[in-house]
Every structure is written in structure tokens, then in C-alpha cells.
Motif scaffolding. Structure first.
Motif, short mmCIF file in Angstrom:
data_model
loop_
_atom_site.label_atom_id
_atom_site.label_comp_id
_atom_site.label_asym_id
_atom_site.label_seq_id
_atom_site.Cartn_x
_atom_site.Cartn_y
_atom_site.Cartn_z
N ALA A 32 -5.03 28.20 40.87
CA ALA A 32 -4.66 26.85 41.33
C ALA A 32 -5.90 25.97 41.45
CB ALA A 32 -3.94 26.94 42.68
N ALA A 33 -6.99 26.55 41.98
CA ALA A 33 -8.22 25.77 42.13
C ALA A 33 -8.77 25.38 40.76
CB ALA A 33 -9.24 26.58 42.91
N ALA A 34 -8.77 26.34 39.83
CA ALA A 34 -9.34 26.07 38.50
C ALA A 34 -8.56 24.96 37.80
CB ALA A 34 -9.35 27.34 37.66
N ALA A 35 -7.28 24.84 38.13
CA ALA A 35 -6.46 23.82 37.47
C ALA A 35 -6.69 22.43 38.04
CB ALA A 35 -4.98 24.20 37.61
N GLU A 36 -7.33 22.35 39.20
CA GLU A 36 -7.58 21.05 39.83
C GLU A 36 -8.92 20.48 39.37
OE1 GLU A 36 -5.65 19.27 41.68
OE2 GLU A 36 -4.08 20.67 42.36
N GLY A 37 -9.10 19.20 39.56
CA GLY A 37 -10.35 18.56 39.19
C GLY A 37 -10.46 18.37 37.69
N VAL A 38 -11.60 17.88 37.27
CA VAL A 38 -11.83 17.64 35.85
C VAL A 38 -13.15 18.27 35.43
CG1 VAL A 38 -10.52 15.49 35.70
CG2 VAL A 38 -12.91 15.44 36.40
N GLY B 243 -16.79 26.01 42.10
CA GLY B 243 -17.01 24.65 41.65
C GLY B 243 -17.32 23.70 42.79
N VAL B 244 -17.06 22.41 42.55
CA VAL B 244 -17.46 21.37 43.50
C VAL B 244 -16.22 20.83 44.20
CG1 VAL B 244 -18.69 19.19 43.76
CG2 VAL B 244 -19.35 20.78 41.95
N TRP B 245 -16.33 20.73 45.52
CA TRP B 245 -15.21 20.32 46.36
C TRP B 245 -15.61 19.05 47.09
CZ3 TRP B 245 -10.92 23.93 46.74
CH2 TRP B 245 -11.12 25.06 45.93
N ILE B 249 -14.88 20.84 54.66
CA ILE B 249 -13.71 21.16 55.48
C ILE B 249 -12.56 21.69 54.63
CG2 ILE B 249 -12.10 20.26 57.22
CD1 ILE B 249 -15.09 20.14 58.00
N LEU B 250 -12.45 21.19 53.39
CA LEU B 250 -11.21 21.41 52.63
C LEU B 250 -11.34 22.45 51.52
CD1 LEU B 250 -9.90 17.72 52.47
CD2 LEU B 250 -9.21 19.57 54.02
N VAL B 251 -12.24 23.41 51.66
CA VAL B 251 -12.45 24.35 50.55
C VAL B 251 -11.28 25.32 50.37
CG1 VAL B 251 -14.96 24.25 50.57
CG2 VAL B 251 -13.78 25.91 52.02
N ASN B 252 -10.38 25.39 51.32
CA ASN B 252 -9.20 26.24 51.13
C ASN B 252 -8.00 25.45 50.62
OD1 ASN B 252 -10.66 28.44 51.86
ND2 ASN B 252 -9.70 28.72 53.86
N GLU B 253 -8.27 24.26 50.14
CA GLU B 253 -7.22 23.43 49.53
C GLU B 253 -7.58 23.25 48.06
OE1 GLU B 253 -4.52 22.42 50.91
OE2 GLU B 253 -5.01 22.95 53.00
N PRO B 254 -6.89 23.93 47.16
CA PRO B 254 -7.21 23.76 45.74
C PRO B 254 -7.25 22.29 45.31
CG PRO B 254 -5.72 25.61 46.01
CD PRO B 254 -5.86 24.97 47.38
N ALA B 255 -6.40 21.46 45.90
CA ALA B 255 -6.35 20.05 45.49
C ALA B 255 -7.63 19.31 45.82
CB ALA B 255 -5.16 19.36 46.16
N ALA B 256 -8.48 19.90 46.68
CA ALA B 256 -9.73 19.24 47.04
C ALA B 256 -10.87 19.61 46.09
CB ALA B 256 -10.12 19.59 48.47
N ARG B 257 -10.58 20.44 45.10
CA ARG B 257 -11.61 20.76 44.11
C ARG B 257 -11.71 19.61 43.12
NH1 ARG B 257 -11.90 22.97 38.94
NH2 ARG B 257 -13.73 24.28 38.53
N ALA B 263 -21.52 16.32 38.36
CA ALA B 263 -21.19 15.10 37.62
C ALA B 263 -19.69 14.88 37.52
CB ALA B 263 -21.80 15.17 36.21
N ASP B 264 -18.91 15.96 37.67
CA ASP B 264 -17.46 15.81 37.63
C ASP B 264 -16.91 15.32 38.97
OD1 ASP B 264 -17.59 16.97 35.09
OD2 ASP B 264 -17.42 18.99 35.94
N ALA B 265 -17.74 15.33 39.97
CA ALA B 265 -17.26 15.12 41.34
C ALA B 265 -17.84 13.85 41.95
CB ALA B 265 -17.63 16.34 42.19
N LEU B 266 -18.24 12.90 41.12
CA LEU B 266 -18.89 11.69 41.63
C LEU B 266 -17.90 10.55 41.83
CD1 LEU B 266 -22.13 11.82 39.43
CD2 LEU B 266 -21.71 12.86 41.67
N GLY B 267 -16.66 10.80 41.49
CA GLY B 267 -15.63 9.78 41.65
C GLY B 267 -15.19 9.70 43.11
N PRO B 268 -14.19 8.83 43.37
CA PRO B 268 -13.74 8.64 44.75
C PRO B 268 -13.01 9.86 45.29
CG PRO B 268 -12.39 7.37 43.23
CD PRO B 268 -13.49 7.94 42.42
N ALA B 269 -13.03 9.99 46.62
CA ALA B 269 -12.32 11.06 47.31
C ALA B 269 -11.05 10.49 47.92
CB ALA B 269 -13.21 11.64 48.41
N SER B 270 -10.00 11.27 47.88
CA SER B 270 -8.74 10.83 48.46
C SER B 270 -8.61 11.36 49.88
CB SER B 270 -7.59 11.36 47.60
OG SER B 270 -6.37 11.23 48.31
N LEU B 271 -8.22 10.49 50.80
CA LEU B 271 -8.09 10.89 52.21
C LEU B 271 -6.65 11.29 52.52
CD1 LEU B 271 -10.22 8.06 53.88
CD2 LEU B 271 -10.94 10.37 53.27
N HIS B 272 -6.12 12.17 51.70
CA HIS B 272 -4.71 12.50 51.84
C HIS B 272 -4.46 13.57 52.89
CE1 HIS B 272 -6.35 15.59 49.21
NE2 HIS B 272 -5.38 16.36 49.67
#
Lengths: 335, 288
Positions: A32-38, B243-245, B249-257, B263-272
Motif C-alpha cells: 500500500a505504501a509503495a503504491a502511494e506517492g510519485v 521512502g519519503v513521508w 507523525i504519519l509514517v504508519n499511514e501509507p497515504a502520507a508517503r 525530489a518527489d516529496a517537495l510538493g504540497p502536503a495535505s492536512l487531511h
């Protein structure tokens, strides 16, 4: 004896990952983590890095050229030190005197510095060329706090006392003058080693209240800031502790220290910088300046400013606003 | 409920490493990433895994490096990583539970601090100023071992920041702070340093004290007064073995990766996430 609940927590994750409040098989979380992000292609990564680092061109006018300038940091209402600095700078051939902001602070009668700043120094100098610090920004905009950037309540306690006294003691006219000061200046220096353009700021080129301590300011960061600002180096203050660093690429960065209080090393003299171009490029001399500190201490006591502030003036050791210090600077500190 | 606000990364000032993964020799009841001896959600990171991110971070102007876990000193490469960072890259702060700070390690840390170009700082976690209150949260024996670790640091002149959460309300009160200061003085620390953090109601803490309420979410209007620049996600990112999160705080949330590289992680962060509410409302700074 470990309780059963504690033991259960210790072994709860065998083969499992924590996904939010759930426990799932490790492989499920990782997929799931690998599928997130770009994962951007190389060209887009370069573009993303460039976009983060890009800064618009700075149209701050360039002053000078000068062969030698005197640059002081926070005055903190230390009129006696400012007077001594102006005399010393004139004696040592400073063609212009710059102040990097934070005119008020720990000391008494903040407005008493104003005529000295306007009169400047010596025959040729003209008025002190001031940069706006966070104090001037806050006082001019009637903010409730100094915006020094402290995080610890112990630091903020004394910062509030200091700012409250200063805000009450400055006229509207003085505050308006502070509000009109430029947030940055640029100056061209010329000498045997050629010409260099320096940027003058309060905290850092990117933030008025950024703390640039010697032990927590990486050289690669300084190189990046110089590149962003297209300058041959920069001068700053805000921390109260002076340092000078020459980058491998030749830029020189200096924190010029402050006139307002000593540099937390047991020497009650205060510091300012003389900056010129030598044969090897920009040269910064951090000057230790004696001044009428007994006179200052007497005025502080008469104004009933905290005895902690007076103790610093007399001893050369900081007694307040210590929590902001990085580990290394704190270790060297008496308190 | 309006859409989750987004936070622009103004500059990458702070780079975090989950260098101890989620593996810990404690299993604290309030741990927002639920670390434990058996939690391998994130694994330890080796020096070779850390190094490319240090290089990428330096080119992006990173100002400070933080190392956390899990327990970072379970990582056999931890001291080598710290030595490299303070010698070449910038100031390093390591967040530890203090259990593995024996006298020999403290001497080695002293040498790393002395030889570095930049500051080495340590943060030791305690959640109570006495064994009973601390160990109720952090586990049997944790207080005795952590305070022994602090004593060992003091013996070599290293002065850690003790980090306490507000898992007990009184920790943040003047009396509560005084108790921590008194404890540190008794351990040989003459300039006690203390940092208080709110609890995040996720991970183990959600189980202990309950999860967030549905209203504890940020909307666009919540940023009207202060904006979002005080949030850590406006100036930092977190690197784990996966990878980069967006934040520590949110490293156990896949959606926060955010991606495999900085360089892939320089965009905006969502405060969801509801934890973002805690950062905003309490003005949380992960920094020392």
C-alpha cells in the motif's frame, strides 16, 4: 514482573504492520505504501528541486562602493555601546556604519539611541544605515510580541518583559521611523582583492527571525543561500553570538554579534564587525568593544529592568533566553 | 466539511530519518507509531541507506537532521551515521528512550560531539518525573534505565533535552515542570532542558485514551489567522526505509508517503489527517 498487558504489547506485531489503528500483514502495508506517492522522472525531479530553490531577483539598491564598513547587530537600547561603536568605527576607518536591526531590547530608554543613529559617525559617515529587525517590525506594526522566534516558555518570559518595556518606551514617531527601514540592504566593497557585493539582513536572507548559530548552520545551506541571493556573502545578527565562515567557493558569511549584550563568554565587552576586502577576498574582523557598562547598568536598575539583564551586562554571561542555544553553544555557556 | 487544506513546502529546513524503524525495546502505551520489539512496519536504516538522502538534502539546503524510531540506538549504524552527519552535513539531534545509553556509548557520543563541525544534541524521553508515573506509560523498569542513561550523559558533559508528553496533564503545569527540573538536577544535569509535546491520538495512544473525534479535522478556514507556515510539514520531510513521508507523525499511514526520493516529496502536503489538527491547534514543533 511484567504485567500481562505490557507483555502483550511487546509481542503484538509479530508478522504484522501497524496501519493507522489496524494491524495488517507486513506485505500488505508495504504494498500500500509503495503504491502511494510519485516517483518522478529525472528531469521532473530536477525541475522540482529548482522550483524549491528559486528566488525572484532582488531589486534592493546596491550601496557603496566602500573600502571598509562597520557593521553592528542588535543594539538592544545599549546607547553607551552604540556611542562607543561609532567612535571606534570612525577611528578604524569605517566609511559607513550599518546596523542589522533590533534597536530595542534588554536595555533602558530605547529612544535615546535614535539621535545617535541619525547623527551617525565621524566626518564622512552620515547616519547609521539600519536594516529592520524583528523588533522594528513588531514595534512598527504594534504586534503584541517581539517575534524573536523563541520556543521555550522560559525564554519567552524574559522576551515578553523586554519587549513590553521597549514598546511602552518608544514614541509613535520612533516606531513609524522603524517601520520605514528596509528589511535588507546590499553593499559593494572594493579593495586590493577586487570587488564583492554583500547582502545585509537581520536573521537570515530568508527569514527575519531565523537563528543562524555557528554550530547549527551547515556550510551547504550557506552556499545555497548565497546562490539564491546572487551575492558574494552576507552579514547577519539575531542570535547574539558572532562567527565568520568562508565557503569553499569564496563567499564569506558572518554573524556580526550584537552591541546590546556580551557574547556569553564571560567577557563583558560587546562585539561588532569591521568588513573590508583584503588580498584574499572579504575580511571580517570581529571587534571586542569596551564601553561604559557601569553607566548602562545604573540606568537599567533605575528603570527597574530585571536584575537578570543587568547581571549579563556586568558578567558577560547570559542569564536569560538560553534555551534557544544549540547544544554546543549551551555547553560553553555558564548558565 | 471543506476539502483538506494544502501546505506548501517553503524550504526543506529539517530532514527526519526513521532510522530506528518502528522497532523499539519499549512498547509505550501512548506511542503514536505503536513501536515495539516486534513492530517491523518500518525497518532500521543502514548508513548506506541514509547517505543518498543526506546528499540530496544538502543540495536542497537542509539546515538540521533529526533521527528517531523506534529506538535509534538499536541501530548498529547509529553512531557512524551521527558522526558522518555532524562532521559533514549539519547539526544532528537523536531522539532516544535512553535505555541504551551506557557509559561506554556516552563516551563515544562525547567524542562524536567533540569531533563534529556541527552540534550533536540528544533528546531523552520521559513521561513522568518518578518511576511509578513514568513506567505506567513507558513500561516496567524504563525509568530506572533511562535515568541511568541521563546520568551517564551528564558524566561526559552531554546535556540532553528531556522530552515529556502531556500524557499527564500535570506534566505541562509549572509544578510538573519543576519536578522534571528537580529530577534532572539530581541526575547531575546542571542546566536542565525540557521539551513538552502534546499526545497524538493515533497508534497506541488511540487505544489508550481514545481516537480523534470527527470534528477534529482541519478545514481551509482554520488557516485564516495563522496560515500554515508554523506547521512542520511546511519545512520538513521524513525518510524511512520505505521512502519519503510528509512528516514524522504519519509514517504508519501509507497515504502520507510522497515518493522514493526527496525530489518527489517537495510538493504540497495535505492536512487531511486528524493528527494535523493537533499540530495546528497545539502549535507543535518537532524541533528541539
Amino acid at each position: 514482573m511484567i504485567a500481562a498487558a505490557e507483555r502483550a504489547r511487546l509481542v503484538a506485531h509479530r508478522g504484522l504492520a501497524t496501519w493507522g489503528e489496524r494491524q495488517v500483514p507486513l506485505a500488505e502495508f508495504r504494498a500500500a505504501a509503495a503504491a502511494e506517492g510519485v516517483a518522478l522522472p529525472p528531469a521532473e525531479r530536477d525541475a522540482a528541486r529548482c522550483a524549491l530553490l528559486a528566488r525572484p531577483a532582488d531589486d534592493t539598491p546596491v550601496e557603496g562602493p566602500f573600502a571598509r564598513i562597520a557593521v553592528c547587530g542588535g543594539i538592544y537600547s545599549n546607547r553607551q555601546a552604540l556611542a562607543a561603536c561609532l567612535d571606534d568605527a570612525a577611528r578604524r576607518g569605517g566609511e559607513a556604519v550599518y546596523c542589522l536591526g533590533d534597536l530595542g531590547g534588554f536595555g533602558p530608554h530605547p529612544e535615546a539611541c535614535w539621535p545617535l543613529l541619525l547623527a551617525g559617525h565621524g566626518a564622512a559617515g552620515g547616519p547609521v544605515r539600519c536594516v529592520q529587525g524583528n523588533y522594528e517590525q513588531s514595534l512598527a506594526s504594534l504586534r503584541e510580541d517581539c517575534n524573536c522566534g523563541y520556543a521555550d516558555p522560559r525564554d519567552n518570559h524574559f522576551a515578553r518583559l523586554s519587549y513590553g518595556y521597549t514598546a511602552r518606551s518608544c514614541s509613535a514617531a520612533f516606531k513609524a521611523w522603524m517601520g520605514a527601514l528596509p528589511p535588507r540592504r546590499r553593499v559593494r566593497l572594493t579593495g586590493a582583492g577586487g570587488e564583492r557585493e554583500l547582502l545585509l539582513v537581520h536573521g537570515s536572507p530568508r527569514r527575519v527571525n531565523e537563528f543562524l548559530f555557528a554550530s547549527t548552520t551547515p556550510t551547504p545551506l550557506l552556499a545555497m543561500l548565497c546562490e539564491q541571493e546572487r551575492c558574494g556573502g552576507f552579514l547577519c545578527t539575531h542570535t547574539g553570538l558572532p562567527w565568520v565562515r568562508t565557503l569553499p567557493s569564496g563567499e564569506v558569511i558572518a554573524n556580526v554579534g550584537v552591541l546590546g549584550r556580551p557574547a556569553n563568554d564571560g567577557d563583558p565587552r560587546v562585539r561588532y564587525a569591521l568588513v573590508s576586502i583584503g588580498e584574499n577576498g572579504v575580511e571580517v574582523e570581529i571587534v571586542r568593544l569596551a564601553y561604559d557598562r557601569q553607566g548602562l547598568a545604573a540606568e537599567m536598575r533605575a528603570e527597574r529592568l530585571p536584575e537578570e539583564f543587568v547581571a549579563t551586562i556586568e558578567s558577560g554571561w547570559w542569564t536569560t533566553c538560553l534555551e534557544v542555544l544549540p547544544a554546543r553553544e549551551r555547553e560553553a555557556s555558564r548558565f | 466539511m471543506s476539502a483538506a487544506p494544502k501546505v506548501r513546502l517553503g524550504a526543506l529546513e529539517t530532514l527526519w530519518f526513521q532510522v530506528g524503524g518502528t522497532v523499539c525495546n519499549l512498547a509505550c502505551t501512548h506511542c503514536f507509531v505503536s513501536c515495539s520489539p516486534t513492530n517491523h512496519t518500518h525497518e532500521l536504516m543502514s548508513l548506506d541507506e541514509v547517505r543518498p538522502y543526506l546528499e540530496e538534502g544538502a543540495a536542497l539546503g537542509v539546515k538540521e537532521y533529526y533521527f528517531t524510531g523506534g529506538e535509534p540506538f538499536l541501530n548498529p549504524d547509529m553512531e557512524a551515521i551521527l558522526a558522518l552527519v555532524v562532521r559533514e552535513y549539519g547539526p544532528a539531534t537523536v531522539l532516544t528512550n535512553g535505555l541504551l545509553l551506557d557509559a561506554a556509548r556516552c563516551l563515544r557520543l562525547r567524542a562524536i560531539a567533540d569531533e563534529g563541525e556541527y552540534s550533536l544534541d540528544l533528546r531523552v524521553s520521559l513521561d513522568g518525573a518518578d518511576a511509578e508515573s513514568n513506567d505506567r506509560v513507558r513500561g516496567s523498569g524504563a525509568f530506572t534505565r533511562a535515568t541511568a542513561g541521563i546520568r551517564n550523559l551528564a558524566a561526559v558533559g552531554l546535556n540532553p533535552v528531556v522530552t515529556a508528553t502531556e500524557v499527564y496533564d500535570e506534566n505541562g503545569s509549572p509544578q510538573g515542570k519543576e519536578r522534571f527540573f528537580a529530577l534532572l538536577l539530581s541526575l547531575g544535569i546542571d542546566k536542565p532542558r525540557l521539551k513538552l509535546l502534546p499526545v497524538f491520538r493515533i497508534g497506541a495512544e488511540a487505544e489508550r485514551a481514545g481516537a480523534y473525534e470527527s470534528w477534529q479535522r482541519l478545514g481551509e478556514n482554520d488557516g485564516d489567522e495563522l496560515g500554515w507556515d508554523h506547521l512542520q510539514c511546511s519545512s520538513s520531510r521524513m525518510v524511512t526505509d520505505q521512502g519519503v513521508w510528509v512528516c514524522p507523525i504519519l509514517v504508519n499511514e501509507p497515504a502520507a508517503r510522497m515518493g522514493p526520493a526527496l525530489a518527489d516529496a517537495l510538493g504540497p502536503a495535505s492536512l487531511h489527517h486528524p493528527a494535523c489538527w493537533t499540530c495546528h491547534v497545539y502549535g507543535v514543533s518537532c524541533r528541539t
